[in-house]
Design an enzyme around this catalytic site. Sequence first.
Site, PDB file in Angstrom:
ATOM      1  CB  CYS A   1      -0.912   0.005   1.216  1.00  0.00           C
ATOM      2  SG  CYS A   1      -1.879  -1.497   1.440  1.00  0.00           S
TER       3      CYS A   1
ATOM      4  NE  ARG B   1       4.247   1.447  -1.562  1.00  0.00           N
ATOM      5  CZ  ARG B   1       5.351   1.286  -0.852  1.00  0.00           C
ATOM      6  NH1 ARG B   1       6.484   1.787  -1.275  1.00  0.00           N
ATOM      7  NH2 ARG B   1       5.329   0.615   0.291  1.00  0.00           N
TER       8      ARG B   1
ATOM      9  CD1 TRP C   1      -2.492  -4.911  -4.105  1.00  0.00           C
ATOM     10  CD2 TRP C   1      -2.177  -6.157  -2.271  1.00  0.00           C
ATOM     11  NE1 TRP C   1      -2.280  -6.215  -4.503  1.00  0.00           N
ATOM     12  CE2 TRP C   1      -2.093  -6.991  -3.397  1.00  0.00           C
ATOM     13  CE3 TRP C   1      -2.016  -6.716  -1.006  1.00  0.00           C
ATOM     14  CZ2 TRP C   1      -1.846  -8.362  -3.303  1.00  0.00           C
ATOM     15  CZ3 TRP C   1      -1.774  -8.080  -0.899  1.00  0.00           C
ATOM     16  CH2 TRP C   1      -1.695  -8.879  -2.043  1.00  0.00           C
TER      17      TRP C   1
ATOM     18  CG  ASN D   1       1.466   1.160   3.737  1.00  0.00           C
ATOM     19  OD1 ASN D   1       0.323   1.406   3.385  1.00  0.00           O
ATOM     20  ND2 ASN D   1       2.518   1.770   3.223  1.00  0.00           N
ATOM     21  N   GLY D   2       0.675  -2.685   6.048  1.00  0.00           N
ATOM     22  CA  GLY D   2       1.077  -3.817   6.858  1.00  0.00           C
ATOM     23  C   GLY D   2      -0.120  -4.602   7.364  1.00  0.00           C
TER      24      GLY D   2
ATOM     25  CD  GLU E   1      12.056 -12.687 -14.516  1.00  0.00           C
ATOM     26  OE1 GLU E   1      11.746 -11.503 -14.773  1.00  0.00           O
ATOM     27  OE2 GLU E   1      11.724 -13.253 -13.456  1.00  0.00           O
TER      28      GLU E   1
ATOM     29  CE  LYS F   1       9.567  -9.485 -15.256  1.00  0.00           C
ATOM     30  NZ  LYS F   1       9.344 -10.234 -14.020  1.00  0.00           N
TER      31      LYS F   1
ATOM     32  CD  GLU G   1       5.568 -10.810 -12.466  1.00  0.00           C
ATOM     33  OE1 GLU G   1       5.808 -10.517 -11.288  1.00  0.00           O
ATOM     34  OE2 GLU G   1       6.333 -10.503 -13.408  1.00  0.00           O
TER      35      GLU G   1
ATOM     36  CG  HIS H   1      12.365 -37.067 -16.222  1.00  0.00           C
ATOM     37  ND1 HIS H   1      12.689 -38.367 -15.884  1.00  0.00           N
ATOM     38  CD2 HIS H   1      13.463 -36.562 -16.857  1.00  0.00           C
ATOM     39  CE1 HIS H   1      13.919 -38.634 -16.271  1.00  0.00           C
ATOM     40  NE2 HIS H   1      14.408 -37.554 -16.878  1.00  0.00           N
TER      41      HIS H   1
ATOM     42  CE  LYS I   1       8.933  -2.563  -8.986  1.00  0.00           C
ATOM     43  NZ  LYS I   1       9.323  -3.387 -10.137  1.00  0.00           N
TER      44      LYS I   1
END
Length: 606
Positions: free
Chosen positions: A2, A27, A74, A98-99, A478, A482, A485, A501, A601
Amino acid sequence: MCGIVGYLGNNEAAPILVEALKRLEYRGYDSAGIATVNDTVLDRRRAVGKLVNLSDLLVHDPLPGKSGIGHTRWATHGAPSVTNAHPHRSGPVAVVHNGIIENYRELRAELAEHGIPAQTETDTETVALLTQQHLDAGMSPRDAAFATLDRLEGAFALAFLFDGEEDLIIAARKGSPLAIGHGDGEMFVGSDAIALSPLTDRITYLEEGDRAILTRYSLDVIDEAGRRANRMIKTVSIDSASADKGGYKHFMAKEIAEQPTVIQKALQAYTTTDGGLTFPDGLPDFADVDRVLMVACGTAFYACLTAKYWFEQTARLPVEVDIASEFRYREPPIPARTLAIFVSQSGETADTLAALRYVEGKAEKIVAVVNVPESSIARESDVVLPIHAGAEIGVASTKAFTCQLTVLLSLALRAATDRKEMTQDALSDTLSQFRMLPGQINDALVMSGDVQAVSAELAEARDVLFLGRGVMYPLALEGALKLKEISYIHAEAYASGELKHGPIALIDPSVPVVVMAPTDSLFDKTVSNMQEVMARAGRVLLISDAEGIKTAGDDVWRSLAVPSVPPILAPILYAIPAQLLAYHTAITKGTDVDQPRNLAKSVTVE
């Protein structure tokens, strides 16, 4: 995660708060709001969705006042809604947070017994309710806020605003970052310095457990032990243009394009013109290190997986890589002569910071590889290695990833020379090739048009597989991250040799397979894996150099050519097509590239 902002000054607070919140959009958030005090009266406005909705609300229902707090939320506790949006208010106090308040249920039950019921689903409202209870008992705003803070458990950054107090904000941090900005007859609060960058460059970073009392002309900080603390004012250079798209459609596009420049900057920071390496004081001699421990989350974790190959192959030094969110819970032993490296773009990642604190006092040295040298992870480490990427606004990391790789490769080369596994001549040759990399990345960026054509077809897929061998396996991971995301396409990555496998059962014409395969000692084996895919009607998108594409033949579905580079540099270069592929696929699908759904973020809560 947040975003928090606060303002005490001589100008109208609302437009300043909203503009500062815009600089924190990167963020991640799902609602926003502000509160001000005007003529001693506390009031607030809140809206769900993008900040433009809050801006529209303020046009039709203005909020005057020259002191205020703001927030982008958020959601953690409670769905996104106006009721659950910050600031939360209870009578004469408004709070932004925040938190996570871990003991909010106990506090809520206690308050309910005293006839103070909760009106929202959030943990944050409990902070406001508890503060009101203390105010009703006759406490001053300062004492009420401090008494509330004494009861809270968990991680938080908080700012309090009070009815009747036009020259007061109380702020506090425990686990979540908070910065105080100093102006001329005005003071600011921000989750990070980016929020405050156009307003002031004079910043005080609150430390763990700090509580701050702000007026327009003063800042008093009380430390965790209850003593007055003298926190430094630092001059922080943040280019306000970094929070601007600079003519690009998206921050992600801008940040992809900036990579030649920022990688060059990172190289200049860690290499010398005479073919050597330079690092800050405090690094141990790697000849005295028996083991390297690397800990990170998300994209930074994949940077560590890549570096594992470099350290082990080049320096012959064993490396263990851990996901930060799992690391401390399995309580791993930390042998003597262990160098611990923690990698985080923000330097505030909650899991990574908690892992660092677990290692503290056990490892020989703690090294932080971060983009923010003033961050919590940096301040709590023995040695700080900035990655020099500049502010990264897009949620999906691009330039921070390649700069992390640049710094980690430089560190692996330092380890190789310390341990006599690489001669000075070999180091000079490698660094000479390394310095050519920004230009080669510039060449790779030209492929954007080719990638667009491939992405138009990739966007129709529901599932995509990524394959890579050796040091390209982490790059495959990665690349898959991406893509999922920002395009929301399900993507998975596998080491190429693992295909038969189990994952080969997924191959059919509807599942594109992206193969990342530079011409190296493992290329022939990768081609064999590709043939297994194509024999089952799988569509292969080959990313390789010109020689690799020629060798693979005409049976691949699509190919993307990148410049030829030494194998040790390939992971940094091959990150570019992976990023472009995700970006253009997301553009085709019409998703929110810079602020993908459900993502933040900087993850500052567990």
